[in-house]
Design an enzyme around this catalytic site. Structure first.
Site, PDB file in Angstrom:
ATOM      1  N   ARG A  64       0.806  -1.226   0.000  1.00 35.23           N
ATOM      2  CA  ARG A  64       0.000   0.000   0.000  1.00 35.23           C
ATOM      3  C   ARG A  64       0.838   1.273   0.000  1.00 35.23           C
ATOM      4  NH1 ARG A  64      -3.489  -3.857   2.443  1.00 35.23           N
ATOM      5  NH2 ARG A  64      -2.155  -3.768   4.283  1.00 35.23           N
ATOM      6  N   GLU A 101       4.659 -12.134  13.532  1.00 32.57           N
ATOM      7  CA  GLU A 101       4.081 -12.764  14.722  1.00 32.57           C
ATOM      8  C   GLU A 101       4.338 -14.278  14.675  1.00 32.57           C
ATOM      9  OE1 GLU A 101       0.037 -11.637  15.178  1.00 32.57           O
ATOM     10  OE2 GLU A 101      -0.160 -12.691  17.093  1.00 32.57           O
TER      11      GLU A 101
HETATM   12  P1  5GP Z   1       4.169  -3.496  11.110  1.00 29.69           P
HETATM   13  O1  5GP Z   1       5.327  -4.065  10.371  1.00 29.69           O
HETATM   14  O2  5GP Z   1       4.379  -2.045  11.492  1.00 29.69           O
HETATM   15  O3  5GP Z   1       3.763  -4.323  12.291  1.00 29.69           O
HETATM   16  O4  5GP Z   1       2.910  -3.564  10.150  1.00 29.69           O
HETATM   17  C1  5GP Z   1       2.721  -2.619   9.148  1.00 29.69           C
HETATM   18  C2  5GP Z   1       2.451  -3.283   7.826  1.00 29.69           C
HETATM   19  O5  5GP Z   1       1.326  -4.126   7.914  1.00 29.69           O
HETATM   20  C3  5GP Z   1       2.156  -2.238   6.789  1.00 29.69           C
HETATM   21  O6  5GP Z   1       2.823  -2.569   5.567  1.00 29.69           O
HETATM   22  C4  5GP Z   1       0.641  -2.277   6.619  1.00 29.69           C
HETATM   23  O7  5GP Z   1       0.252  -2.159   5.276  1.00 29.69           O
HETATM   24  C5  5GP Z   1       0.221  -3.619   7.187  1.00 29.69           C
HETATM   25  N1  5GP Z   1      -0.908  -3.505   8.140  1.00 29.69           N
HETATM   26  C6  5GP Z   1      -0.963  -4.025   9.387  1.00 29.69           C
HETATM   27  N2  5GP Z   1      -2.130  -3.753   9.982  1.00 29.69           N
HETATM   28  C7  5GP Z   1      -2.851  -3.028   9.101  1.00 29.69           C
HETATM   29  C8  5GP Z   1      -4.170  -2.414   9.148  1.00 29.69           C
HETATM   30  O8  5GP Z   1      -4.924  -2.460  10.130  1.00 29.69           O
HETATM   31  N3  5GP Z   1      -4.558  -1.739   8.044  1.00 29.69           N
HETATM   32  C9  5GP Z   1      -3.757  -1.626   6.956  1.00 29.69           C
HETATM   33  N4  5GP Z   1      -4.231  -0.916   5.913  1.00 29.69           N
HETATM   34  N5  5GP Z   1      -2.530  -2.183   6.881  1.00 29.69           N
HETATM   35  C10 5GP Z   1      -2.069  -2.882   7.935  1.00 29.69           C
END
Ligand code: 5GP
Length: 176
Positions: A64, A101
């Site tokens: 995204r 996770e």
């Molecule tokens: P992180 O690595 O910070 O734990 O997760 C972020 C990544 O997971 C981002 O690339 C994001 O697109 C995706 N992601 C995780 N949770 C969500 C969510 O609730 N909505 C969206 N749009 N993307 C999420």
């Protein structure tokens, strides 16, 4: 501010997606409404012009980050490069592994995507634990690029992604 309100109004929560207990924040309504999408890019552009005037490249995260990054890059008159999940990019690539996770994932860039010393700004839709952006920052460091900061539409504050990414500066439009 009204641009921010417009963005907020176009984020749709989904309970129990992609699995039970997760509240997913969906950004699809932003893309569907040209005024909301313009508001996102306007706000990002304003922040860059205020605080990151020397940016040379926008780096978008799979998937995204690819939706917002090129629009911002065009506004700024700079290039856009992709950080992709493993196995998607042709040619010689560099990769960094990171923990999910359950299990592991890997992000990649093309070896010649960014030159040593180039000033880059990373962009994604959402910051959760910060694992994905952290891995992308590591990739940039491997290439000796200078990371000016990271920008996201949404920050999930309780997951402390900002702490994980310290000392990088993180800019977000909407916080939960
Ligand atoms: P992180 O690595 O910070 O734990 O997760 C972020 C990544 O997971 C981002 O690339 C994001 O697109 C995706 N992601 C995780 N949770 C969500 C969510 O609730 N909505 C969206 N749009 N993307 C999420």
């Amino acid at each position: 501010e009204c641009k921010l309100q417009l963005v907020r109004d176009h984020i749709r929560p989904y309970q129990d997606f992609p699995k039970k207990g997760i509240l997913f924040r969906d950004i699809c309504p932003i893309l569907k409404d040209p005024a909301a999408l313009t508001a996102v890019i306007d706000l990002f552009e304003e922040e860059v012009r205020r605080n990151y005037q020397t940016v040379e490249l926008i780096v978008g995260l799979d998937a995204r980050g690819f939706l917002f990054g090129p629009l911002l890059a065009q506004r700024l008159g700079v290039g856009f490069i992709l950080v992709r999940k493993k196995g998607k990019l042709p040619g010689t690539t560099l990769s960094v592994e990171y923990n999910l996770e359950y299990g592991k994932a890997e992000v990649e860039i093309q070896e010649d995507a960014v030159a040593p010393g180039q000033k880059v700004l990373l962009i994604d839709d959402l910051l959760a634990t910060g694992g994905t952006l952290f891995a992308a920052c590591e990739l940039m460091k491997k290439q000796q690029a200078e990371v000016l900061g990271c920008m996201v539409v949404i920050e999930l504050k309780e997951l402390n992604g900002k702490d994980k990414l310290k000392p990088q500066s993180i800019f977000s439009l909407v916080q939960y």
